[in-house]
Write an enzyme that holds these catalytic residues in place. Structure first.
Site, PDB file in Angstrom:
ATOM      1  CB  SER A   1     103.490  56.913  -4.607  1.00  0.00           C
ATOM      2  OG  SER A   1     103.092  58.227  -4.330  1.00  0.00           O
ATOM      3  CB  CYS A   2     102.359  60.235  -8.162  1.00  0.00           C
ATOM      4  SG  CYS A   2     103.713  61.173  -7.437  1.00  0.00           S
ATOM      5  CD  GLU A   3     105.465  60.907 -14.790  1.00  0.00           C
ATOM      6  OE1 GLU A   3     106.325  61.665 -15.272  1.00  0.00           O
ATOM      7  OE2 GLU A   3     104.306  60.805 -15.248  1.00  0.00           O
TER       8      GLU A   3
ATOM      9  NE  ARG B   1     108.430  56.221  -3.085  1.00  0.00           N
ATOM     10  CZ  ARG B   1     107.781  55.836  -1.996  1.00  0.00           C
ATOM     11  NH1 ARG B   1     106.664  56.454  -1.646  1.00  0.00           N
ATOM     12  NH2 ARG B   1     108.229  54.855  -1.257  1.00  0.00           N
TER      13      ARG B   1
END
Length: 545
Positions: free
Chosen positions: A336-338, A340
């Site tokens: 997932s993204c940064e 996360r």
């Protein structure tokens, strides 16, 4: 199971004469198919089940986990359920028109035959499908996750649950709702979807659409957030993430990812130590997590962050149990993204501190243990608050909501494990008023509930067992005496009061409640005694601002 006799003949006027093909036709075709078995196939078992199904006029045929490379062309015509999952099938034969449920997960299917008109459930996840045939109007549930599907056919109006995670979809299907009362939940996570059709707003507000880890454009995200934030919005709840769905699945060796956090003069020794852990479970994803962590806002902007991570890695290298726990916590963080990754770092620091407490680091420092417990309690309450907030949002990235409360309240609530910065706070939907309300709720619940919570906290129990062995033994004896003498009557009284005597489920629930209440009473009394003694000796105090 009935014995199978290939020379068995049916009496005249049996039901078998009314279905397509005769009894002998079925048996002859199946026996021929059995003789063509490849090494490792359990076609003999499959034929046995086929014949039993036909003899008994069964509506279910289960041929799963037999390592079959194909199925016979003529399946029993009366079946409504067919399970052929976990085989090596590359195609399916013509399906009986009576079929309502088809389970063919974890095969090697590249296409499906025409689907029966009465089909209600289609479960074909983990195959190699590139497209789907027309879907029958009767279809209620469908799982096509982990395939190679690029586009979807028209979705039936009756379809309630669709799982299409991890495909190659580039767009969502058109949604037409009208007055249809069906409550839908559709999962399109981890595809290649870059925009959202306006027809998604035709769905009812009880419906949910999951589109996390897709390369949605910033314009699409902003437009949807603006639209779903409107007071008169009545569309579905949309779950998204700030990830672009394009994470690199490549990773470098674990030792290389670890040594990058250390000064050059230590890297050789560190590398030698961590080479020994290369093949531990989740080592590859942990390596990827460390590389993602180095690119977070905190890693770039927080003084001493690299040293903090290096010290943590040294502790992991010295404890197999802590390393195993940490590898597991980090397992999904790179998908997932940064933010996360940042939230996972918070959780890893919690894991470290709780592990240290359980192993005895705070045995002689009750004040520090109380502070740690208080922080864990506050984080639990914030998770409850975040969970409630998620339910109020129509366009939501759950990770951003959970991280927002921790990050924005880290200083006021003295959360040592929380990162102080996050990248996407603006899309969290968490307002300044939400933060004020959350802080007040945490402090109120801490005032009223913390000591009860602390008295049941696992690390505190570990400390008591080591440092207050006699008192702990007395408390355990008291608990078991209650179980022997009072527990049955208290459970019976509770069931009688609620009019549920004789109800097994109610008895289990009542028993669990009585046990919790008893443990709460006994461990709270023990906790009060020990804390009163220890805190008076060192001048610490139970309540903390």
């Amino acid at each position: 199971m009935l014995p199978i006799n290939n020379n068995f003949s049916l009496p005249q006027n049996s039901f078998y004469n009314t279905i397509s093909g005769t009894y002998a036709d079925y048996f002859s075709a199946w026996d021929k198919w059995e003789k063509q078995a490849l090494p490792g196939e359990e076609r003999d078992e499959a034929v046995s089940r086929l014949k039993e199904c036909l003899i008994n006029n069964s509506d279910e045929l289960r041929l799963d986990r037999l390592n079959l490379s194909s199925l016979p062309d003529n399946l029993p015509a009366q079946i409504t359920l067919l399970n052929v999952s976990y085989n090596q099938l590359t195609n399916l034969p013509e399906l009986p028109v009576t079929l309502k449920k088809l389970y063919s997960a974890s095969n090697k299917l590249s296409e499906l035959p025409v689907l029966p008109p009465a089909l209600e459930s289609l479960q074909v996840q983990h195959n190699e499908l590139e497209n789907l045939p027309a879907l029958p109007d009767s279809l209620l549930t469908m799982n096509i996750s982990y395939n190679e599907i690029v586009s979807l056919p028209s979705l039936p109006q009756a379809l309630k649950n669709l799982r299409a995670t991890r495909n190659f979809l580039t767009e969502l299907p058109a949604f037409s709702e009208g007055n249809n009362p069906v409550v839908r939940e559709y999962f399109f996570d981890r595809n290649q979807i870059s925009h959202i059709p306006e027809s998604i707003l035709n769905l009812r507000n009880e419906c949910s659409i999951h589109i996390s880890d897709n390369p949605l454009s910033s314009h699409a995200l902003q437009a949807l957030q603006r639209l779903t934030s409107s007071p008169d919005y009545h569309g579905p709840r949309i779950y998204f993430s700030m990830s672009d769905g394009q994470q690199n699945t490549l990773h470098r060796p674990l030792a290389d990812a670890v040594t990058a956090w250390f000064p050059e003069n230590k890297q050789s020794d560190v590398s030698q130590i961590w080479h020994a852990f290369e093949h531990e479970e989740h080592a590859n994803t942990f390596s990827a997590f460390l590389d993602r962590l180095s690119d977070t806002v905190s890693a770039r902007n927080t003084s001493g962050f690299r040293e903090q991570v290096a010290a943590w890695l040294e502790k992991l290298s010295a404890s197999a149990e802590l390393r195993q726990q940490s590898f597991a916590v980090a397992a999904d963080a790179t998908e997932s993204c940064e933010d996360r990754v940042a939230l996972t770092w918070n959780n890893l620091r919690k894991t470290l501190l709780v592990h240290q407490a359980s192993e005895g680091l705070f045995d002689n420092d009750t004040g520090a243990l109380l502070s740690l417990g208080r922080e864990m309690f506050r984080l639990e309450i914030l998770e409850d608050i975040a969970r409630d907030k998620v339910r109020t949002l129509h366009f939501v990235d759950e990770i951003e909501v959970y991280l927002a409360f921790q990050t924005m309240l880290a200083e006021k609530l003295q959360l040592s494990t929380a990162v102080k910065e996050m990248r996407f706070y603006g899309v969290s939907g968490v307002t300044a008023n939400d933060l004020r309300t959350a802080e007040a709720m945490v402090r109120s619940r801490e005032e009223n509930e913390f000591t009860d919570w602390f008295s049941l906290w696992g690390p505190w129990h570990a400390v008591l067992k080591r440092t207050e062995a006699d008192r702990w033994a007395q408390a355990e004896e008291q608990k078991y005496e209650m179980l022997e003498n009072e527990y049955p009557q208290r459970v019976a009284d509770r069931l009688k009061a609620s009019g549920l005597s004789g109800d097994a489920d109610a008895e289990r629930e009542a028993g669990a409640q009585v046990m919790r209440e008893t443990e709460q009473q006994i461990y709270r009394q023990l906790t009060d005694e020990v804390l009163a003694l220890r805190l008076s000796e060192n001048g610490s105090q139970l309540h903390h601002s």
